[in-house]
Design a protein around this motif. Sequence first.
Motif, PDB file in Angstrom:
ATOM      1  N   ARG A  10      32.264  59.367   2.992  1.00 53.95           N
ATOM      2  CA  ARG A  10      33.551  58.712   2.728  1.00 53.95           C
ATOM      3  C   ARG A  10      33.998  59.073   1.317  1.00 53.95           C
ATOM      4  N   GLU A  57      20.785  55.548  -3.626  1.00 61.56           N
ATOM      5  CA  GLU A  57      22.205  55.242  -3.743  1.00 61.56           C
ATOM      6  C   GLU A  57      23.015  56.447  -3.289  1.00 61.56           C
ATOM      7  N   THR A  58      24.092  56.216  -2.604  1.00 64.25           N
ATOM      8  CA  THR A  58      24.885  57.265  -2.002  1.00 64.25           C
ATOM      9  C   THR A  58      25.823  58.002  -2.948  1.00 64.25           C
ATOM     10  N   TRP A  76      37.151  60.294   5.598  1.00 62.68           N
ATOM     11  CA  TRP A  76      35.797  60.819   5.736  1.00 62.68           C
ATOM     12  C   TRP A  76      35.832  62.331   5.982  1.00 62.68           C
ATOM     13  N   VAL A 104      31.140  58.238  -1.590  1.00 55.93           N
ATOM     14  CA  VAL A 104      30.621  56.912  -1.936  1.00 55.93           C
ATOM     15  C   VAL A 104      29.848  56.233  -0.808  1.00 55.93           C
ATOM     16  N   GLU A 105      29.886  56.830   0.374  1.00 54.98           N
ATOM     17  CA  GLU A 105      29.166  56.253   1.514  1.00 54.98           C
ATOM     18  C   GLU A 105      28.878  57.369   2.508  1.00 54.98           C
ATOM     19  N   GLU A 106      27.765  57.263   3.207  1.00 55.76           N
ATOM     20  CA  GLU A 106      27.413  58.230   4.245  1.00 55.76           C
ATOM     21  C   GLU A 106      27.252  57.521   5.581  1.00 55.76           C
ATOM     22  N   ALA A 107      27.514  58.256   6.654  1.00 56.14           N
ATOM     23  CA  ALA A 107      27.301  57.724   8.005  1.00 56.14           C
ATOM     24  C   ALA A 107      26.974  58.885   8.937  1.00 56.14           C
ATOM     25  N   LYS A 128      35.701  58.942  -2.237  1.00 56.32           N
ATOM     26  CA  LYS A 128      35.927  57.875  -3.202  1.00 56.32           C
ATOM     27  C   LYS A 128      37.414  57.532  -3.307  1.00 56.32           C
TER      28      LYS A 128
END
Length: 81
Positions: A72, A22-23, A79, A59-62, A74
Amino acid sequence: MKRLLIVVMTLLLIALPALAEETPYRQKVSRPDEMIFSGPGYDEFCVGTVRKAGVYAIVEEADDGEGHLWGRLKSGAGWID
């Protein structure tokens, strides 16, 4: 009962690796001028900077395909690299 235990254990073995990946995490930012972008990449629009050095929730990776991992925020601000 034994069959149920085997099913539950199998489901846990499948689910646990995904849960571990989980990120959401917290990232320390040491520069108050760290730029925030509209998307994951330097070719995206710069929408501002973090207000102060501190710890921020991701809350998210890219991956931008150029070797940079982006997170990203929260807060929804954008980003950071």
